[in-house]
Motif scaffolding. Structure first.
Motif, PDB file in Angstrom:
ATOM      1  N   THR A   1       0.896  -1.222   0.003  1.00 50.41           N
ATOM      2  CA  THR A   1       0.179  -0.051  -0.084  1.00 50.41           C
ATOM      3  C   THR A   1       0.986   1.104  -0.096  1.00 50.41           C
ATOM      4  OG1 THR A   1      -1.905  -1.078   1.052  1.00 50.41           O
ATOM      5  CG2 THR A   1      -1.832   1.230   1.361  1.00 50.41           C
ATOM      6  N   VAL A   2       2.085   1.118   0.811  1.00 49.97           N
ATOM      7  CA  VAL A   2       2.733   2.601   1.008  1.00 49.97           C
ATOM      8  C   VAL A   2       3.530   2.612  -0.432  1.00 49.97           C
ATOM      9  CG1 VAL A   2       4.772   3.485   2.048  1.00 49.97           C
ATOM     10  CG2 VAL A   2       3.174   2.185   3.465  1.00 49.97           C
ATOM     11  N   GLN A   3       3.925   1.532  -0.976  1.00 50.66           N
ATOM     12  CA  GLN A   3       4.754   1.578  -2.242  1.00 50.66           C
ATOM     13  C   GLN A   3       3.818   2.143  -3.465  1.00 50.66           C
ATOM     14  OE1 GLN A   3       7.806   0.946  -3.119  1.00 50.66           O
ATOM     15  NE2 GLN A   3       8.352  -0.023  -1.613  1.00 50.66           N
TER      16      GLN A   3
ATOM     17  N   VAL B   1      11.635   3.386   0.448  1.00 50.32           N
ATOM     18  CA  VAL B   1      10.136   3.395   0.842  1.00 50.32           C
ATOM     19  C   VAL B   1      10.001   2.235   1.946  1.00 50.32           C
ATOM     20  CG1 VAL B   1       7.826   3.262   0.171  1.00 50.32           C
ATOM     21  CG2 VAL B   1       9.504   4.761  -1.070  1.00 50.32           C
ATOM     22  N   THR B   2      10.375   1.095   1.419  1.00 55.84           N
ATOM     23  CA  THR B   2      10.236  -0.040   2.131  1.00 55.84           C
ATOM     24  C   THR B   2      10.878   0.319   3.372  1.00 55.84           C
ATOM     25  OG1 THR B   2      10.202  -1.365   0.245  1.00 55.84           O
ATOM     26  CG2 THR B   2      10.347  -2.676   2.507  1.00 55.84           C
TER      27      THR B   2
ATOM     28  N   TRP C   1      -3.524   8.889   3.716  1.00 54.79           N
ATOM     29  CA  TRP C   1      -3.939   7.363   3.421  1.00 54.79           C
ATOM     30  C   TRP C   1      -4.026   6.800   4.780  1.00 54.79           C
ATOM     31  CZ3 TRP C   1      -5.973   6.478  -1.556  1.00 54.79           C
ATOM     32  CH2 TRP C   1      -5.522   7.567  -2.470  1.00 54.79           C
ATOM     33  N   CYS C   2      -5.028   6.123   5.295  1.00 57.85           N
ATOM     34  CA  CYS C   2      -5.162   5.556   6.517  1.00 57.85           C
ATOM     35  C   CYS C   2      -5.648   3.913   6.081  1.00 57.85           C
ATOM     36  CB  CYS C   2      -6.241   6.044   7.184  1.00 57.85           C
ATOM     37  SG  CYS C   2      -6.131   7.949   7.500  1.00 57.85           S
ATOM     38  N   LEU C   3      -4.609   2.997   6.491  1.00 58.54           N
ATOM     39  CA  LEU C   3      -4.903   1.628   6.582  1.00 58.54           C
ATOM     40  C   LEU C   3      -5.426   1.468   8.021  1.00 58.54           C
ATOM     41  CD1 LEU C   3      -5.003  -0.938   5.129  1.00 58.54           C
ATOM     42  CD2 LEU C   3      -2.547  -1.012   5.663  1.00 58.54           C
ATOM     43  N   GLU C   4      -6.775   1.134   8.270  1.00 59.85           N
ATOM     44  CA  GLU C   4      -7.251   0.795   9.647  1.00 59.85           C
ATOM     45  C   GLU C   4      -7.582  -0.573   9.802  1.00 59.85           C
ATOM     46  OE1 GLU C   4      -8.842   4.931  10.864  1.00 59.85           O
ATOM     47  OE2 GLU C   4      -9.653   4.453   9.007  1.00 59.85           O
TER      48      GLU C   4
END
Lengths: 503, 218
Positions: free
Chosen positions: A24-26, A61-62, A99-102
């Motif tokens: 997702t971050v990538q 980024v990783t 951007w939120c991953l929850e």
């Protein structure tokens, strides 16, 4: 809850969530690099493409993402957020989106981890790919360059949306239910870009001489000291529970099994450590930005020196003229991440901007600037006349009026058309010049082209067109028409025969 | 099983039709394509990798993501070009609809032919507008770009409801669920149809044709 999940499933699920977070971050960061992303499909699985999607891994980024996660996973009450912000060359910054991953507590106990959850996470990544091109920050990021850059920050814990200003919008990318909770992915983006645009207009005020120092050296050298903070929740254990997953050399080979008619099967993930080492095996080139991991600066779209665009673009930097002394070597050393069919980005060689023109507010707007020397002319579009322009005094072609000539509008316009040939500058009403047309020789004939032109430029009017005569002749014509028609009708056979000969 | 039906509407200028349709269709297909299946013994299979590609539109301020498959792109472009031509030649006031239908094949016993059972239909209604001057066109560029963004969000919303999807097939059944003709990706079986609305707002000829076809297919 966990007791319903087999240990293998739990392990798989944790792994999926971890790699989903990293991917997702990538996707988000790569979508804000300012370039088009292009990866290849492969019919045979390579073994390291998580979720069956070709998403490259930029090592920095990783690294940042892993640092932010610090061995934990996004879970209930522990969200992973990627904040995208904009920073101008003058140091102003503004958050654009988060951007939120929850994960929430709603569990789906019956769902199959290794199949359904995996495929739904894959679908969610595809949705993320699509949505990252839709939010307003995408267009801004595509236009980043010397005037502003886009930065990212990853943090873990509570979601912070206060920096997005009033009236921010939220778009939900998607949700995936799992036995331990429901994963949700969403984006909150700023809608109020007014702060930025008003600052833009403020910056267009000063003329170039004052802000010259901005472009002498790298505008972002001071960023070396800027490290976005990665939040680490105090008091939480690091890595203990997840020791088994912390391995950057993991490769995922997924195989699924089918057993008709239902999907009751078991699938196993086999983890192989490739002989050569890292996940980067499949990614031969990557962003070489070692110095500034959080700053994605690519050579500006316009090359080392921005060109003046044909149309003004909204919300982005006003154009500035460039001093040619600005060293082109200053373009950042970062190479954009390449992909399978990559196009090497080259700095455009069109650095030879004329310093005659500064900021273009609109075409043909004659702003008073010292550099433009030709604006004193009354010629239309004088600013575009060639710079090496002989002055009147030096021009041997210019003479005082030799003889009185009938002044006519034609003559006046003739002078303005021919002034480029003669070098004369009709600043007064009419300046009689010896007209020397190009490519004409006057050695053989007593009358040369120029003289001929001058003498015959005012021919007398045709007699038939003169007013006195025309009326009379018209009346005569009309009277004679019936007679003429009668004659033609009599001779109709002749005319027909003539027409036949033509065919 | 009910077929899920979604309708999207866009108003575009003539030269934007192609790109707008490509953007929407490719976004849907991105979500409805997987990597190629490789079946192994014991009923297991592995899935290939799907690459993605950003596509900038020339006439719209918009970028969309499509699957990296030139073959698939060609097929979609061909269908969109046909639709665009039909729209231009129709003489109607520029209204039409292009449909992307995902279906499953159900084998029937002889003498009946295989049934095509749609499980998801996306209908995109297009309204072509004529603009008077360049300034309006510029505004249209941006507006249509925003609208397409909204459509992408709608599509993603529908897809992430995780409603019915065909079950993963065995090797013998894979052609009943997926289109295995492409060499790099594997979309679900789909078909693209279009109809042009005449000025009365009805599409008589295509409706009749479809009725007859459906009757015969039974």
């Amino acid at each position: 809850m966990d007791s319903d999940l087999s240990p293998q499933d739990k392990k798989d699920l944790d792994k999926f969530i971890k790699f989903f977070a990293l991917k997702t971050v990538q996707v988000i960061v790569q979508a804000r690099l300012g370039e088009k992303i292009n990866t290849c499909s492969s019919s045979s699985p390579t073994g390291s493409d998580w979720f069956n999607l070709a998403i490259k891994d930029i090592p920095e980024v990783t690294h940042e993402a892993k640092k932010a996660l610090a061995g934990q996973l996004p879970g209930i009450g522990r969200s992973m957020c990627v904040e995208i912000s904009l920073k101008t060359s003058e140091g102003d910054s503004m958050e654009l989106e988060t951007w939120c991953l929850e994960m929430n507590e709603k569990c789906d106990k019956d769902i199959k981890v290794s199949y359904t959850v995996y495929n739904r996470l894959s679908l969610l990544l595809k949705s993320l790919l699509a949505i990252t091109r839709v939010t307003p920050a995408y267009k801004l990021s595509r236009k980043q360059g010397h005037d502003y850059v886009i930065l990212y920050r990853i943090y873990f814990g509570d979601v912070q949306l206060t920096g997005l200003g009033e009236g921010f919008q939220t778009v939900r990318v998607g949700i995936v239910g799992t036995p331990i909770g429901t994963i949700t992915l969403s984006c909150a983006y700023r809608t109020n870009l007014a702060l930025m645009s008003s600052r833009q207009f403020e910056r267009t005020g000063p003329i170039m001489g004052i802000i010259i120092d901005h472009y002498v050296e790298r505008p972002f050298t001071n960023m070396a000291h800027m490290h976005p903070c990665s939040y680490r929740a105090p008091g939480e254990d690091e890595g203990g529970t997840y020791a088994g997953i912390e391995d950057s050399q993991e490769v995922c080979t997924t195989s699924f099994s089918t057993s008709p008619p239902s999907q009751l099967y078991s699938s196993r993930l086999s983890y192989q450590t490739p002989a050569l080492g890292t996940v980067d095996l499949c990614h031969p080139t990557a962003c070489t930005a070692a110095a500034h991991p959080h700053q994605m600066v690519v050579p500006g779209k316009e090359g080392g020196v921005p060109q003046v665009p044909a149309q003004p673009t909204h919300g982005t930097a006003a154009e500035h003229g460039r001093i040619p002394s600005c060293p082109t070597g200053q373009s950042p050393q970062l190479a954009p991440p390449t992909s399978c069919s990559s196009e090497v980005k080259t700095v455009s060689p069109s650095d030879a901007l004329e310093t005659t023109f500064t900021r273009k507010v609109g075409a043909f707007v004659n702003k008073a600037t010292t550099q433009v020397t030709t604006t004193s002319l009354d010629l239309p579009f004088a600013a575009f006349a060639p710079r090496a322009y002989d002055l009147q005094e030096n021009d041997p072609m210019v003479h005082p009026p030799p003889s009185p000539a009938p002044s006519s509008p034609l003559q006046g316009s003739l002078h303005s058309n021919t002034s480029s040939h003669s070098g004369g500058q009709p600043q007064d009403d009419f300046v009689m010049v010896d007209f020397k047309p190009a490519f004409s020789k006057d050695d053989l004939l007593p009358m040369d082209l120029g003289t001929f032109y001058k003498e015959f430029q005012n021919p007398p009017q045709l007699a038939s067109l003169s007013i006195d005569v025309s009326v009379q002749s018209m009346a005569e014509d009309l009277d004679s028409l019936p007679e003429k028609l009668a004659i033609y009708e009599k001779n109709i056979d002749e005319f027909d025969a003539f027409v036949d000969t033509l065919q | 099983m009910n077929c899920r039906s979604e309708v999207l509407e866009v108003s575009v200028e003539g030269r934007q039709v192609e790109e707008a349709m490509l953007a929407v269709l490719h976004t849907i297909l991105l979500h409805r394509s997987t990597g190629k299946f490789h079946y192994k013994k014991e009923g297991t299979y592995s899935i290939g990798t799907v690459g993605t590609q950003d596509v900038d539109c020339d006439f719209i301020d918009f970028t969309f993501v499509r699957v990296s498959s030139d073959e698939l792109d060609r097929v979609i472009r061909k269908a969109v070009a046909e639709f665009k031509d039909a729209l231009g030649n129709s003489g109607s006031d520029g209204m039409g609809q292009i449909s992307l239908e995902f279906y499953q094949k159900k084998k029937s016993r002889w003498p009946f032919s295989d049934e095509c059972i749609p499980w998801e239909v996306w209908s995109i209604k297009v309204n072509v507008v004529n603009l008077a001057n360049e300034q309006e066109r510029q505004i249209c560029r941006e507006k249509v770009g925003e609208k397409l963004g909204e459509k992408v969000i709608n599509i993603v919303e529908v897809i992430n409801r995780h409603d019915y999807l065909p079950k993963m097939p065995t090797q013998s059944e894979v052609d009943n669920v997926f289109d295995t003709s492409l060499k790099d990706v594997q979309p679900y079986l789909y078909k693209i149809t279009y109809q042009i609305t005449d000025s009365l707002g009805t599409s008589v000829s295509t409706t009749m044709r479809r009725l007859i076809k459906d009757t015969l297919a039974l």
